[in-house]
Design a protein around this motif. Structure first.
Motif, PDB file in Angstrom:
ATOM      1  N   GLY A  66     -64.464  16.492 -20.943  1.00 33.90           N
ATOM      2  CA  GLY A  66     -63.755  17.867 -20.977  1.00 33.90           C
ATOM      3  C   GLY A  66     -62.513  17.688 -21.596  1.00 33.90           C
ATOM      4  N   LYS A  67     -61.456  18.061 -20.719  1.00 38.51           N
ATOM      5  CA  LYS A  67     -60.357  18.445 -21.355  1.00 38.51           C
ATOM      6  C   LYS A  67     -59.388  16.853 -20.914  1.00 38.51           C
ATOM      7  N   PHE A  68     -59.889  16.055 -20.106  1.00 38.91           N
ATOM      8  CA  PHE A  68     -59.324  15.014 -19.638  1.00 38.91           C
ATOM      9  C   PHE A  68     -59.631  13.899 -20.557  1.00 38.91           C
ATOM     10  N   GLN A  69     -58.509  13.018 -20.922  1.00 43.70           N
ATOM     11  CA  GLN A  69     -59.146  11.549 -21.463  1.00 43.70           C
ATOM     12  C   GLN A  69     -58.013  10.820 -21.228  1.00 43.70           C
ATOM     13  N   MET A  70     -58.143   9.373 -21.093  1.00 44.17           N
ATOM     14  CA  MET A  70     -57.137   8.417 -21.151  1.00 44.17           C
ATOM     15  C   MET A  70     -57.907   7.009 -21.908  1.00 44.17           C
ATOM     16  N   SER A  71     -56.629   6.230 -22.124  1.00 47.74           N
ATOM     17  CA  SER A  71     -56.719   4.976 -22.686  1.00 47.74           C
ATOM     18  C   SER A  71     -56.292   3.988 -21.951  1.00 47.74           C
ATOM     19  N   GLN A  72     -56.163   2.665 -22.456  1.00 46.53           N
ATOM     20  CA  GLN A  72     -55.798   1.453 -21.748  1.00 46.53           C
ATOM     21  C   GLN A  72     -57.019   0.851 -20.678  1.00 46.53           C
ATOM     22  N   THR A  73     -57.703  -0.128 -21.074  1.00 38.60           N
ATOM     23  CA  THR A  73     -58.872  -0.686 -20.295  1.00 38.60           C
ATOM     24  C   THR A  73     -58.584  -0.802 -18.687  1.00 38.60           C
ATOM     25  N   PRO A  74     -57.458  -1.554 -18.415  1.00 37.70           N
ATOM     26  CA  PRO A  74     -57.365  -1.771 -17.133  1.00 37.70           C
ATOM     27  C   PRO A  74     -57.216  -0.550 -16.280  1.00 37.70           C
ATOM     28  N   ALA A  75     -56.316   0.634 -16.642  1.00 37.48           N
ATOM     29  CA  ALA A  75     -56.191   1.735 -16.222  1.00 37.48           C
ATOM     30  C   ALA A  75     -57.527   2.512 -16.078  1.00 37.48           C
ATOM     31  N   ILE A  76     -58.438   2.446 -17.063  1.00 37.86           N
ATOM     32  CA  ILE A  76     -59.625   3.162 -17.437  1.00 37.86           C
ATOM     33  C   ILE A  76     -60.601   2.695 -16.014  1.00 37.86           C
ATOM     34  N   CYS A  77     -60.688   1.460 -16.197  1.00 39.05           N
ATOM     35  CA  CYS A  77     -61.375   0.835 -15.044  1.00 39.05           C
ATOM     36  C   CYS A  77     -61.101   1.039 -13.603  1.00 39.05           C
ATOM     37  N   ARG A  78     -59.768   1.090 -13.400  1.00 37.97           N
ATOM     38  CA  ARG A  78     -59.359   1.373 -12.237  1.00 37.97           C
ATOM     39  C   ARG A  78     -59.383   2.931 -11.742  1.00 37.97           C
ATOM     40  N   TYR A  79     -59.267   3.649 -12.619  1.00 37.43           N
ATOM     41  CA  TYR A  79     -59.677   5.153 -12.588  1.00 37.43           C
ATOM     42  C   TYR A  79     -61.092   5.364 -12.087  1.00 37.43           C
ATOM     43  N   LEU A  80     -62.051   4.800 -13.006  1.00 44.67           N
ATOM     44  CA  LEU A  80     -63.378   4.968 -12.825  1.00 44.67           C
ATOM     45  C   LEU A  80     -63.853   4.361 -11.728  1.00 44.67           C
ATOM     46  N   GLY A  81     -63.342   3.337 -11.451  1.00 45.45           N
ATOM     47  CA  GLY A  81     -63.643   2.601 -10.015  1.00 45.45           C
ATOM     48  C   GLY A  81     -63.245   3.390  -8.956  1.00 45.45           C
ATOM     49  N   LYS A  82     -62.151   4.031  -8.802  1.00 42.51           N
ATOM     50  CA  LYS A  82     -62.026   4.763  -7.505  1.00 42.51           C
ATOM     51  C   LYS A  82     -62.744   6.208  -7.682  1.00 42.51           C
ATOM     52  N   GLU A  83     -63.216   6.623  -8.996  1.00 43.29           N
ATOM     53  CA  GLU A  83     -63.991   7.879  -8.797  1.00 43.29           C
ATOM     54  C   GLU A  83     -65.428   7.413  -8.389  1.00 43.29           C
ATOM     55  N   PHE A  84     -65.782   6.379  -8.818  1.00 44.13           N
ATOM     56  CA  PHE A  84     -67.267   5.992  -8.585  1.00 44.13           C
ATOM     57  C   PHE A  84     -67.700   5.240  -7.425  1.00 44.13           C
TER      58      PHE A  84
END
Length: 231
Positions: A66-84
C-alpha cells in the motif's frame, strides 16, 4: 491494507533481497517479487530515481505494501520478523537479535567488498586480478573469525541444537542461514575444510530442510549464487 507485499530488488541473482525473501517464505506470507516484472531499468527508475514515491529510500531492497515502504535490509527483516511472529520473546533476546543481525550483515558486506577491492561499485569482472589479494585475505582471516563467532553464538543456546535464541525461530536465524548458504556457494573449499563449525553446518542443513524453505530452495524462484560475490 489489503494489498500484497511487494519486494523491489535487482534481477538475476539472490543478493540482499534474499534475506527478505527467506522471511516471507518461512512465514508463508504472499508477496510479489518485482525483479522480473520491472527489470533492471524499472528498479533503477523506481528506486534509485525516486519514481516509487512514498517514504524516501536510497537503494534496494525495498518492501512495499500500500502506502507503506521501507529499505535497509537489516531493518526490513527486523520489521517483517516482528510482523510475522519470527521475533524474540523477551527484551534481552530482542536486543541481542539486533546485535547478531548487524554482525551477520557486517560479515556479508565484508565478503562482498572482497570481490570489489579496487572499486566498491564496479563489476568484479573489471577487477578480477586486482581484487585477488582482498579475496585471499578475507578467506584466510575474516571468514573464520566470523564463522567461529557464529558457532559460539549458536552453541551458547542448548548446545546449538535449536536456534540462536532458544527453541523459537526468528528472522535472525533466517539471516544466518542465508549467509551460510552464500559462504558454502562462494567459498566451497573453505566451507568444506571448516571443521571448527559443526553446529553451524548442522544448523544450515536443519533450517534448509524446513518444509517451506526446502520448497523455495527447490523452486525456480530461488536463483543460484553468481560466484562473483557473497551476495
Amino acid at each position: 491494507m489489503d494489498e500484497d507485499w511487494e519486494l523491489y530488488y535487482w534481477p538475476g541473482f539472490p543478493g540482499r533481497g534474499e534475506f527478505v525473501r527467506l522471511v516471507f517464505e518461512e512465514a508463508g506470507v504472499k508477496f510479489r517479487d518485482m525483479r522480473d516484472m520491472v527489470g533492471v531499468g524499472g528498479i533503477s527508475r523506481l528506486v534509485l530515481e525516486g519514481e516509487l514515491g512514498g517514504f524516501p529510500v536510497l537503494a534496494p531492497p525495498v518492501i512495499k505494501k500500500g502506502k507503506f515502504q521501507m529499505s535497509q535490509t537489516p531493518a526490513i527483516c527486523r520489521y517483517l520478523g516482528k510482523e510475522f511472529g519470527l521475533y524474540p520473546e523477551n527484551a534481552e533476546d530482542e536486543a541481542h537479535a539486533d546485535q547478531v543481525n548487524l554482525t551477520i550483515h557486517d560479515y556479508i558486506a565484508e565478503g562482498r567488498l572482497a570481490f570489489h577491492g579496487m572499486n566498491h561499485t564496479a563489476s568484479y569482472y573489471t577487477q578480477k586480478e586486482e581484487t585477488k589479494p582482498y579475496i585471499e585475505r578475507f578467506v584466510k582471516d575474516r571468514l573464520p573469525r566470523f564463522l567461529k563467532h557464529f558457532e559460539t553464538l549458536l552453541v551458547a543456546k542448548n548446545g546449538g541444537k535449536d536456534f540462536l535464541f532458544g527453541d523459537k525461530l526468528t528472522y535472525v536465524d533466517l539471516a544466518l542461514l542465508h549467509v551460510l548458504r552464500a559462504t558454502e556457494a562462494q567459498f566451497h573449499e573453505a566451507w568444506l575444510e571448516a571443521d571448527y563449525i559443526p553446529a553451524l553446518k548442522a544448523f544450515k542443513d536443519r533450517l534448509s530442510a524446513r518444509p517451506r524453505l526446502a520448497a523455495y530452495f527447490e523452486s525456480k524462484r530461488c536463483l543460484p549464487f553468481e560466484g562473483n560475490s557473497m551476495t
